[in-house]
Each structure stands twice: as structure tokens, then as C-alpha cells.
Design a protein around this motif. Structure first.
Motif, short mmCIF file in Angstrom:
data_model
loop_
_atom_site.label_atom_id
_atom_site.label_comp_id
_atom_site.label_asym_id
_atom_site.label_seq_id
_atom_site.Cartn_x
_atom_site.Cartn_y
_atom_site.Cartn_z
N LYS A 1 0.86 -1.18 0.00
CA LYS A 1 0.00 0.00 0.00
C LYS A 1 0.90 1.23 0.00
O LYS A 1 1.84 1.32 0.79
CB LYS A 1 -0.91 -0.01 1.24
CG LYS A 1 -1.88 1.15 1.29
CD LYS A 1 -2.78 1.02 2.52
CE LYS A 1 -3.78 2.18 2.58
NZ LYS A 1 -4.66 2.06 3.78
N THR A 2 0.60 2.14 -0.91
CA THR A 2 1.40 3.36 -1.02
C THR A 2 0.60 4.55 -0.52
O THR A 2 -0.56 4.73 -0.89
CB THR A 2 1.83 3.60 -2.47
OG1 THR A 2 2.56 2.47 -2.94
CG2 THR A 2 2.69 4.85 -2.59
N LYS A 3 1.25 5.34 0.34
CA LYS A 3 0.60 6.51 0.88
C LYS A 3 1.64 7.62 1.04
O LYS A 3 2.64 7.43 1.74
CB LYS A 3 -0.05 6.18 2.24
CG LYS A 3 -0.88 7.33 2.80
CD LYS A 3 -1.58 6.89 4.09
CE LYS A 3 -2.45 8.01 4.64
NZ LYS A 3 -3.15 7.60 5.89
N LYS A 4 1.39 8.74 0.38
CA LYS A 4 2.28 9.89 0.42
C LYS A 4 3.71 9.51 0.05
O LYS A 4 4.68 9.90 0.70
CB LYS A 4 2.26 10.54 1.81
CG LYS A 4 0.91 11.16 2.17
CD LYS A 4 0.96 11.84 3.54
CE LYS A 4 -0.39 12.48 3.88
NZ LYS A 4 -0.39 13.14 5.21
#
Length: 742
Positions: A657-660
Motif C-alpha cells: 500500500k502506497t501513501k504519500k
């Protein structure tokens, strides 16, 4: 129609144990099965009979009704309109009775379709209540509806019997009035010298078959309740007259509480011995005495007649048996397939006492609390607390399933200990056996949500316990060890786990005011309205000789009226309160309101409407129970609490999961439940840790991990503090789906 196919080729019997009419219709009272199981360990030949169910089967058969209506014809009287209606429809009753009884025995289930049609069953006054209950049938299946209608049909016939041939008749009691508060033996003695009643004649005819088949040297009558007393004496009288060589003894709940101070020598015109408290050791010595192997002075807890006076012999050298030594109850010889299930009240919890076949067991002898001031805590059957090991309890369960084919169990403890209940539940789960069970409890705060979920997973379907007066002041005076608030929370835990709750309710405890009675009713009303109580029963306080109130009445502001001991039964004590309070006037209103609450109606009625006299307005806030249940009390875990996982082993699916601009390794834990597939998303390392934890919990099934061990394991594996995880959404989801801390 009853047959006696089970009676042929019985081996020579030393002891025949009999439960006299009447106790239960749906399942045997367990006392004789307990003693027979013990006798098996001592190689003492034993035959047993539930004479009550045999009388019912004889009476409620086509042949029985032919005889009954012929008797009524010969003794025609000025009968009520209801009786005249039943007599006029006698051919319909004769034609339907055998199929209906077979249906209630579970042998003719397709008859339900006919029973639920208005044209099949003849109907008398009991069916008048159908208009009031028609709304309830929407929640009942066709089998249950038919069972309830068939019950009303039998109750109509019972009303006929009471009016025309025997006013003492009752399905679960017979001539109960003669055994209740009978300080003098005079009235019962006089009744026994009258001609045998219609029911007596049936009983004695069947008794003759039992004696002829079993050929006993000793007959033992188990008399648990006042409603069994008269029949036990009538049967003993017949044996004395026709088989004077047979020795006759009585034991059970009634003599244990009522006959401890017996002095009336006339009782021993019927019985040779009366044994008190646990029956194993006294009956073993009685057998040895009758066989000439020990002296009379070596009898154990036995009343008998000696030199024209009643004497009590209690050999101190004869020890009582531990619960681990008494063997598994043995129901062989009882007509297990002939018992009938009836539904008197459609409430799903209340009906359990009369519907279904239950193997009876106890988890522990006596009561682990043993403080309630209204209870006979001075007597050994309550005072002497001795639990049975969980493995042995489940061994007995498996043995009874093998013997009876029934997987339902009613643990008839005074109050089952929570810790032992937990161990029994775990043992049932470990062995992967499928059972349904229910028991009596105290509403302990130790019945947490997690513990209730464990019980449910093991097959627990219901509990019953004492809320009693539903007033904190009076609960403290009773020394109940609970508060109303605590009971409400515990009930919520059971209910949310899918376990039904029945409450024993009391009114008229010494010093109880009218205000407290109405406030108690309001507490009960709110618990039913909130759905955390499904069933209940009000009973009026009775002062007994062996309770703290009975032994020290001055501490409770009551005055004993019958201060002199009677020569026969001495347990119930006539008393009055110094305040002059009259509690019995509340009886009808309390019971009528409760009946409606159990069916989910009339919660909006003012409490005054249940009574035909003025009562105080309740002082309880209308949302008191709701406010209690809305309080979110965080559980406090001890390091030694045990960790259990009730679910399946999870399967992991990894993803990122990619976040910022940052990438996180995540895991989805998949759990396949009986209902659906559950996915819980979490960090990869936590998912891997939990899979490893489940493996460890499965490997240590016989020695579970503790909460502290789980915490240490998490911090070592995940390299982070445990507390943030434990109060996270992931942990909450796991706890909601099978991760239990007990």
C-alpha cells in the motif's frame, strides 16, 4: 398405549428404585439414575422406574380414556359446562389421544400439520387463551405451534380429571397440599386410610408389575418434592400389605429438608428406613444391613423405628464418597423414548423445563457461594462444596450420549462455578463433541463477554440464576454478592453471546417495602424491555428452618409463629414481619406482568395497571438499565489470564500500500467461518505474528498461553509495544471473531 417390553428377563434385583408420581413429563428426575450409577460401581443389582411417566402413559392412552369416561359415566355428578363439553366430545378424545401422545414423544412429527388445523383436536376451555397468544405463533415453527396446541389439549383432559375423579391430580405434582408445611402427619395419615383414588389405582396396578418383574429385597422411593410424597406413602402401603418381606426406604429432597426432626412413629407403618442427604453411602450400608453383613448401629444417616421411637443412626466411621467416586448416572431401564415434550408457555427459555430430553448432571456438589440468607445453607447438600474435574464431567457426558442417544444436558447445580464451567466448555471444544447444555449460575461479574462466547461455542444455550429481589439494599441483606447493575451487565454478556437468561425472582423478603417491590418490578420490566432477560419466575419468600433467616429471625425483623417442632415435616416456618407487611397481595400482579413481559408486550403499561389496589409510583429512572448497559466498561486483563482462539487458522494474502510516496507491506488475514469469509487487514508483520500465535495456541491446547506470554511474544516478534496494537481496530476485530481472554 404403554407397553412393558423393557421389563422382561430382568436379572434378580437387590434394590428397586422408584420415583413416585409426579415429577416431570419430558425427562426423568435424575436421583434414581445417580444411585443406579453408583450401585454399578459396587456391583449391587438395581432396577429403576419412573412410576410417574408410566401412570401418565397409561392414563393418557385410548384404553386409559375409555376407562376414564366409563368411570365418569358411572359416577355422574353436577359437572361444569366445560366438563360436560369434554364428555360430549369423548369419542374425539379417544380417537386422537394415541396419535397426539406419539407426536409429543417425537414419533409422529407429520401430525403437526393436522394438529394446527382447527378440525383435528377437540377443544375445551384451555383453548380460550389462543386469542391472546395467536400473535406469538408467528415466531413459532409448525412443530412448536402443534406442540403447544397438544399441550392445551392435555390440560383440558387434566381439568376433566381434577373435576370428576381426582382433585389432587397434576402433571408435575400429586396431592401436593398434603406434603406442604405438614407439621403434623394426621391429614396425610387419614388420607392414606381412605379408599385408593382413581389415580392411586392406576399407580398401584403399575407398581404391582414393577415388583413382580424386579423381585426386590429393598425398594427405595426418591421423593424430591411435596407433590411426590402422598404417592410414595400409598405405594409403600401397598408393598407392606402385599410383600411384607420387602424392606422400604425413602430418600430425596423432601425428607432431606422436611423430615430431619421426624418423631411420628406412624410413618414407619409405611417405611422401614429414611435416609438423609447424599444417598450413596447410606444406601450402600442399608443394603449391607439387609443382607446381614453389618449391624444396625453401622447404618449411615438413617432414621428408623427402634423400641417404639424414631431414632437416628449415623455411623461416623462410614465416609461419604467423593464425587469422582460415585460413577456415571445410569438411565437404563427407564422409558426414555416414552417421555413427552410439552410447551405450556411459548417463551423460548421458559419452555426448556418441559420441552426436550435432558441428561441431568452436576458439575459440583453443593454451592461454592453458600451465603444467601434465605437458602438452606446449613444442610450438607448445599454446605459441602466439592467440584468434579472437568475431564470427568465430559467423560460422563460422552458416556450418557452413548447410553441415551441424547446430546442435551441440564447441569442441575445449586450454582455452577464459573471457573469450572470454563474448563468444561474448553474440554467439550477440545474433544469436538456436539452438545447442548444449560445450568444454574450466580450472576457473577466473572461472566465476561469473552467467557460467555466460549460457553456458546461449547454448546451452552441458556442459564438460570437468582436476581431475587432486584433491590440493592435487599440483595445485600440476602448476602447475594451481586448488585442489580452487575446482573444487568452479565445478562447482556450472555444475551449478546446468544445464550438465553432466566431469572429467579423473589418478593416478600423480610423488611421489603411496597416501594421496593414496585421498584423491583420496574427493574425487571426494563431488563425485559432491553432484551437482556428472556424468562423469569416470581416466588414469594418462604422462611425455612435451615436458613440463616429461619435460624436467626430476630436479625431480619420477623417473628416465628410455629416455634414448636411438629412431629412430621419441619422446614417451612410460619412467620410474620414486625412491620405487618402483607406481601401475598402482590402475587397476582407480579406474575401477570411477568407473563406479558416474557412475551414481549405491555412494556408501556404503568405498573399500577397490574394491581387492583393502589401501589407506589416507582422511584427508578425509566432508563436506568439502558444507562447501565450503555456504559462502556473497559476490560482489565491480568497477566495470568488465558488466551484462546475459537476461529480457524487464517490464510495470509500479502499486498503493498502506497501513501504519500511511502510503501507499506500489508497482509489480509482470511478466516473461513461457518457463515462467511472474514478478511482483516493489518501490517504484514502483525499478520505473520498472529498466524504464528494461532499455531502456538493449537499446539498448547492442553496448556494455554497467558495474556502476559502473548504480550511478550508480540513485542519480541513485531519489535513494537503491545498496547497500541491491543486497542487498535485490528485487535478489536480479532476479539470479536474468536480471540478470547479468560
Amino acid at each position: 398405549m404403554i407397553t412393558f417390553v423393557l421389563y422382561f428377563k430382568v436379572l434378580e434385583t437387590t434394590v428397586t428404585l422408584i420415583t413416585p408420581p409426579f415429577t416431570q413429563l419430558n425427562t426423568p428426575y435424575p436421583a434414581t439414575a445417580y444411585i443406579k450409577g453408583f450401585f454399578n460401581t459396587k456391583s449391587i443389582a438395581c432396577f429403576q422406574s419412573d412410576l410417574g411417566i408410566e401412570v401418565i402413559l397409561e392414563l393418557f392412552s385410548k384404553r386409559g380414556l375409555v376407562d376414564l369416561f366409563e368411570y365418569i359415566k358411572l359416577h355422574n355428578g353436577d359437572f361444569s359446562e366445560n366438563t360436560r363439553r369434554i364428555v360430549a366430545l369423548q369419542h374425539e378424545y379417544k380417537a386422537t389421544i394415541d396419535p397426539v401422545m406419539a407426536f409429543l414423544q417425537g414419533k409422529n412429527p407429520t401430525l403437526a400439520h393436522a394438529i394446527t388445523q382447527d378440525v383435528f383436536l377437540p377443544q375445551a376451555s384451555r383453548f380460550n387463551q389462543l386469542e391472546e397468544l395467536e400473535w406469538a405463533f408467528g415466531a413459532m415453527g409448525i412443530q412448536d405451534k402443534a406442540k403447544h396446541l397438544a399441550t392445551l389439549y392435555l390440560e383440558d383432559l387434566s381439568d376433566l380429571i381434577v373435576e370428576t375423579v381426582d382433585a389432587n391430580f397434576g402433571f408435575s405434582r400429586y396431592a401436593e397440599r398434603l406434603g406442604r408445611s405438614a407439621n403434623s402427619f394426621d391429614e396425610l395419615y387419614e388420607a392414606l386410610h381412605q379408599e385408593p383414588t382413581y389415580i392411586d389405582q392406576i399407580s398401584l396396578k403399575l407398581l404391582e408389575k414393577i415388583i413382580s418383574t424386579s423381585q426386590p429385597s429393598i425398594v427405595g422411593f426418591s421423593v424430591p418434592f411435596p407433590g411426590n410424597l402422598y404417592s410414595s406413602f400409598r405405594c409403600a402401603q401397598w408393598i407392606k400389605k402385599n410383600h411384607p418381606q420387602i424392606k422400604i426406604t425413602m430418600g430425596g429432597g423432601f425428607p432431606n429438608t422436611e423430615l430431619r426432626s421426624l418423631t411420628d412413629v406412624r410413618v414407619f407403618e409405611f417405611f422401614d428406613f429414611i435416609t438423609l442427604d447424599d444417598g450413596e453411602a447410606p444406601l450402600e450400608n442399608l443394603v449391607l444391613y439387609v443382607e446381614g453383613k453389618i449391624l444396625q448401629e453401622e447404618l449411615k444417616r438413617t432414621l428408623l423405628l427402634k423400641e417404639d421411637r424414631v431414632v437416628y443412626i449415623n455411623n461416623p466411621l462410614k465416609r461419604d464418597y467423593k464425587q469422582a467416586e460415585v460413577g456415571t448416572p445410569d438411565y437404563s431401564g427407564l422409558l426414555l423414548s416414552e417421555y413427552i415434550s410439552v410447551i405450556e408457555i411459548v417463551n423460548p427459555m421458559h419452555r426448556m423445563w418441559s420441552d426436550g430430553r435432558w441428561n441431568k448432571l452436576t458439575m459440583a456438589h453443593g454451592c461454592y457461594w453458600g451465603k444467601c440468607t434465605f437458602c438452606d445453607i446449613s444442610l450438607d447438600y448445599i454446605k459441602v462444596y466439592e467440584p468434579v474435574a472437568a475431564k470427568q464431567i465430559v467423560d460422563r457426558m460422552e458416556a450418557l450420549i452413548e447410553q441415551t442417544g441424547e446430546t442435551g444436558f441440564h447441569f442441575v447445580d445449586e450454582a455452577a462455578p464459573p471457573a469450572l464451567m470454563r474448563e468444561v466448555a474448553l474440554e467439550i471444544i477440545r474433544r469436538k463433541i456436539t452438545v447442548s447444555w444449560w445450568t444454574n449460575i450466580r450472576f457473577e461479574k466473572s461472566f465476561t463477554k469473552d467467557l460467555c462466547l466460549l460457553f456458546k461455542a461449547s454448546g451452552c444455550i441458556a442459564v438460570s440464576g437468582g436476581l431475587e429481589v432486584a433491590s440493592d439494599r435487599l440483595l445485600k441483606l440476602i448476602d447475594k454478592g451481586v448488585t442489580v447493575e452487575q446482573v444487568a451487565r452479565v445478562n447482556k454478556n450472555f444475551t449478546e453471546a446468544g445464550i438465553l437468561v432466566h431469572a429467579y425472582l423473589m418478593y416478600g423478603f423480610p423488611t421489603q417495602t411496597a416501594q421496593e417491590t414496585i421498584d423491583s418490578l420496574e427493574m425487571v420490566r426494563q431488563m425485559f424491555e432491553m432484551g437482556v432477560m428472556q424468562s423469569g419466575f416470581w416466588h414469594q419468600f418462604a422462611m425455612t428452618a435451615h436458613s440463616p433467616v429461619g435460624m436467626n429471625p430476630e436479625l431480619f425483623d420477623v417473628i416465628k409463629i410455629n416455634t414448636e417442632l411438629g412431629s412430621f415435616a419441619n422446614n417451612d416456618l410460619v412467620h410474620k414481619e414486625k412491620s405487618g407487611a402483607q406481601h401475598d397481595k402482590f402475587s397476582y400482579g407480579l406474575k401477570k406482568s411477568l407473563f406479558n413481559f416474557m412475551h414481549g408486550v405491555c412494556f408501556d403499561w404503568a405498573l399500577q395497571e397490574w394491581f387492583d389496589f393502589k401501589v407506589p409510583r416507582t422511584s427508578i429512572s425509566p432508563n436506568y438499565i439502558a444507562a447501565v448497559l450503555e456504559q462502556d466498561v473497559l476490560p482489565i486483563y491480568k497477566p495470568t489470564n488465558k488466551v484462546f482462539w475459537l476461529g480457524t487458522s487464517p490464510q495470509l494474502e500479502f499486498y503493498t500500500k502506497t501513501k504519500k510516496g511511502r510503501t507499506f507491506e500489508k497482509a489480509s488475514m482470511l478466516f473461513y467461518t461457518k457463515k462467511n469469509t472474514l478478511a482483516i487487514d493489518t501490517d504484514k508483520v502483525i499478520g505473520e505474528w498472529f498466524v504464528d500465535l494461532v499455531v502456538k495456541l493449537n499446539e498448547k491446547a492442553s496448556k494455554t498461553l497467558t495474556y502476559q506470554e502473548m504480550k511478550v511474544d508480540f513485542e519480541a516478534y513485531c519489535q513494537e509495544d503491545f498496547e497500541p496494537f491491543w486497542y487498535s481496530k485490528t485487535a478489536r476485530d480479532l476479539r470479536s471473531n474468536g480471540l478470547l481472554i479468560l
